[in-house]
Design an enzyme around this catalytic site. Structure first.
Site, short mmCIF file in Angstrom:
data_model
loop_
_atom_site.label_atom_id
_atom_site.label_comp_id
_atom_site.label_asym_id
_atom_site.label_seq_id
_atom_site.Cartn_x
_atom_site.Cartn_y
_atom_site.Cartn_z
N ARG A 1 0.84 -1.22 0.00
CA ARG A 1 0.00 0.00 0.00
C ARG A 1 0.87 1.26 0.00
O ARG A 1 0.56 2.24 0.69
CB ARG A 1 -0.93 0.05 1.23
CG ARG A 1 -1.93 -1.08 1.34
CD ARG A 1 -2.99 -0.99 0.25
NE ARG A 1 -4.07 -1.94 0.52
CZ ARG A 1 -4.01 -3.24 0.21
NH1 ARG A 1 -2.94 -3.73 -0.41
NH2 ARG A 1 -5.03 -4.03 0.48
N SER B 1 -10.45 -1.30 4.30
CA SER B 1 -9.58 -1.59 5.45
C SER B 1 -9.12 -0.28 6.06
O SER B 1 -8.52 0.54 5.37
CB SER B 1 -8.35 -2.37 5.01
OG SER B 1 -8.71 -3.61 4.49
N GLU C 1 -4.39 2.74 7.20
CA GLU C 1 -4.18 2.76 5.74
C GLU C 1 -4.84 4.03 5.20
O GLU C 1 -4.42 4.60 4.19
CB GLU C 1 -4.83 1.51 5.12
CG GLU C 1 -4.79 1.50 3.61
CD GLU C 1 -5.47 0.28 2.98
OE1 GLU C 1 -5.35 -0.84 3.50
OE2 GLU C 1 -6.14 0.49 1.95
N1 EPU Z 1 -10.22 -12.08 10.25
C1 EPU Z 1 -10.71 -12.12 11.54
N2 EPU Z 1 -11.77 -11.32 11.85
C2 EPU Z 1 -12.35 -10.49 10.94
C3 EPU Z 1 -11.84 -10.46 9.62
C4 EPU Z 1 -10.76 -11.26 9.31
O1 EPU Z 1 -10.22 -12.86 12.38
O2 EPU Z 1 -13.28 -9.77 11.29
C5 EPU Z 1 -9.08 -12.93 9.90
C6 EPU Z 1 -9.45 -13.87 8.77
O3 EPU Z 1 -9.95 -15.07 9.25
C7 EPU Z 1 -8.13 -14.08 8.07
C8 EPU Z 1 -7.41 -12.78 8.30
O4 EPU Z 1 -8.03 -12.12 9.40
O5 EPU Z 1 -7.39 -15.10 8.69
C9 EPU Z 1 -7.35 -11.90 7.08
O6 EPU Z 1 -8.64 -11.50 6.70
P1 EPU Z 1 -9.04 -11.17 5.17
O7 EPU Z 1 -8.55 -12.24 4.29
O8 EPU Z 1 -10.47 -10.79 5.16
O9 EPU Z 1 -8.16 -9.94 4.74
P2 EPU Z 1 -7.53 -8.70 5.49
O10 EPU Z 1 -6.10 -9.01 5.76
O11 EPU Z 1 -8.37 -8.29 6.64
C10 EPU Z 1 -6.68 -7.61 3.27
C11 EPU Z 1 -6.69 -6.25 2.63
C12 EPU Z 1 -8.03 -5.99 1.95
C13 EPU Z 1 -8.28 -7.07 0.92
C14 EPU Z 1 -8.27 -8.43 1.64
C15 EPU Z 1 -8.43 -9.57 0.70
C16 EPU Z 1 -5.22 -4.85 3.91
C17 EPU Z 1 -5.11 -3.74 4.89
N3 EPU Z 1 -6.44 -5.23 3.62
O12 EPU Z 1 -7.62 -7.58 4.35
O13 EPU Z 1 -7.93 -4.74 1.29
O14 EPU Z 1 -9.52 -6.89 0.28
O15 EPU Z 1 -7.00 -8.61 2.32
O16 EPU Z 1 -7.26 -9.72 -0.04
O17 EPU Z 1 -4.19 -5.32 3.42
C18 EPU Z 1 -8.31 -2.42 1.59
O18 EPU Z 1 -7.09 -2.28 1.54
O19 EPU Z 1 -9.11 -1.44 1.74
C19 EPU Z 1 -8.86 -3.75 1.52
C20 EPU Z 1 -10.18 -4.00 1.64
#
Ligand code: EPU
Length: 321
Positions: A148, A221, A317
């Site tokens: 990012r 995010s 972010e």
């Molecule tokens: N998780 C939880 N609780 C929650 C949500 C997620 O425990 O409420 C756990 C999930 O089980 C998983 C992990 O956290 O093990 C990661 O969750 P997820 O795959 O939903 O992705 P994220 O890391 O929360 C990132 C990006 C998103 C992108 C998703 C999918 C960042 C800051 N965010 O989120 O990007 O859509 O992966 O690739 O890197 C954005 O940047 O605005 C954004 C939406």
């Protein structure tokens, strides 16, 4: 957020961008160039000039049997570009379906989702130097992309404005299905492995977890996933064996901030007019009529409690303006 700017100026061409930037009256005070604002949090009204690109268009600039390069105007809506690549049968952008925002910001922010980042597709970025009105082509290396992050957010912040981004897509089938449960979701639906179906699955996964900013105010995010030393991760894993993580390199791992925020009990909680989304703990939402200060206060409380429980500092972010 219900906020206003003193001025809003939109331009449709490189020549018009130069014309605006050379206008001393416009540029003498505070100014900010935005995309569609999907990653911004305004603390209040903006006493200055907001600039916005309406440079549009797709142009195929290079092509061979395997790959194609498309130069896209910074003002194109990102997801329209993804839809265009999928319609043409070009591979690479489909995992980035439905990310809000515009093409210019895809390069500034190095947007990413489901194991793909904009930098994986970007060949070069054409940008105008604010001080001189001169155009410069940045190679991918010169953009210094990180998670990012790019040179346009760091050393060159406020110094260049993106006019065009050139992306390279593949003509032969190539999918990225290994992140999270993309492959399982595709299997569950019994869908054939096609570009259209991958786009559909990604869209369905996003829609199931992420609130639509057109319906409920949010900036996706709110925090970045922190990258921590591997040793620190091993210590934490002793305490939390189920802690999810992504490999970064030999020495570092990335921890999902959502998981930590969730573990701190924030998911689904509402504090006044702001809250933490009930299906994705990384997303802060405006529950109606909230102001920037309320969002920032909630964000700090969350940062504090994650730090107390895990000893990890998480940073937004979202850009505070
Ligand atoms: N998780 C939880 N609780 C929650 C949500 C997620 O425990 O409420 C756990 C999930 O089980 C998983 C992990 O956290 O093990 C990661 O969750 P997820 O795959 O939903 O992705 P994220 O890391 O929360 C990132 C990006 C998103 C992108 C998703 C999918 C960042 C800051 N965010 O989120 O990007 O859509 O992966 O690739 O890197 C954005 O940047 O605005 C954004 C939406």
């Amino acid at each position: 957020m219900d906020v206003k700017a003193s001025w809003f100026i939109e331009y449709e061409s490189v020549a018009d961008m130069k014309f605006v930037l050379e206008d001393k009256d416009v540029m003498k005070g505070k100014w900010l160039h935005i995309g569609s604002g999907s990653n911004l949090l305004f603390k209040g009204d903006y006493e200055g000039v907001i600039l916005h690109s309406a440079i549009r268009g797709y142009e195929v600039v290079d092509e061979n049997a395997q790959e194609i390069e498309v130069k896209v105007g910074a003002g194109e809506v990102w997801d329209d570009f993804v839809a265009y690549t999928v319609k043409n049968g070009w591979y690479g952008a489909e995992n980035l379906s439905l990310i809000p925002g515009e093409v210019g910001a895809s390069a500034v922010q190095n947007i990413g989702a489901y194991g793909v980042e904009a930098k994986d597709l970007i060949v070069s970025v054409d940008a105008m130097e604010v001080a001189t009105g001169r155009m410069r082509k940045f190679t991918k290396e010169e953009c210094c992309f990180g998670y990012r992050d790019s040179v346009f957010k760091k050393e060159l912040k406020g110094k260049y404005i993106v006019a065009y981004v050139t992306y390279r897509l593949k003509k032969l089938p190539s999918f990225n299905l290994e992140y999270g449960n993309v492959r399982q979701e595709l299997g569950k639906r019994g869908d054939k492995l096609t570009l259209e179906n991958v786009r559909k699955v990604i869209m369905a996964m996003r829609e199931a977890k992420l609130p639509d900013p057109k319906v409920q105010g949010n900036a996706g995010s709110f925090f970045m996933n922190p990258i921590i030393p591997r040793e620190r991760f091993e210590e934490l894993r002793g305490l939390y064996p189920e802690m999810p993580h992504y490999e970064v390199d030999n020495d570092r791992v990335k921890i999902p901030a959502a998981w930590m925020i969730d573990r701190c009990g924030w998911k689904g909680r509402q504090v006044g007019r702001v809250g933490v989304h009930s299906r994705q703990a990384l997303v802060l939402v405006n529950c109606g009529g909230a102001i920037g200060d309320e969002v920032m206060a909630l964000a700090s409380q969350i940062q504090e409690s994650v730090f107390q429980q895990f000893g990890i500092a998480i940073s937004p972010e979202v850009n505070y303006i």
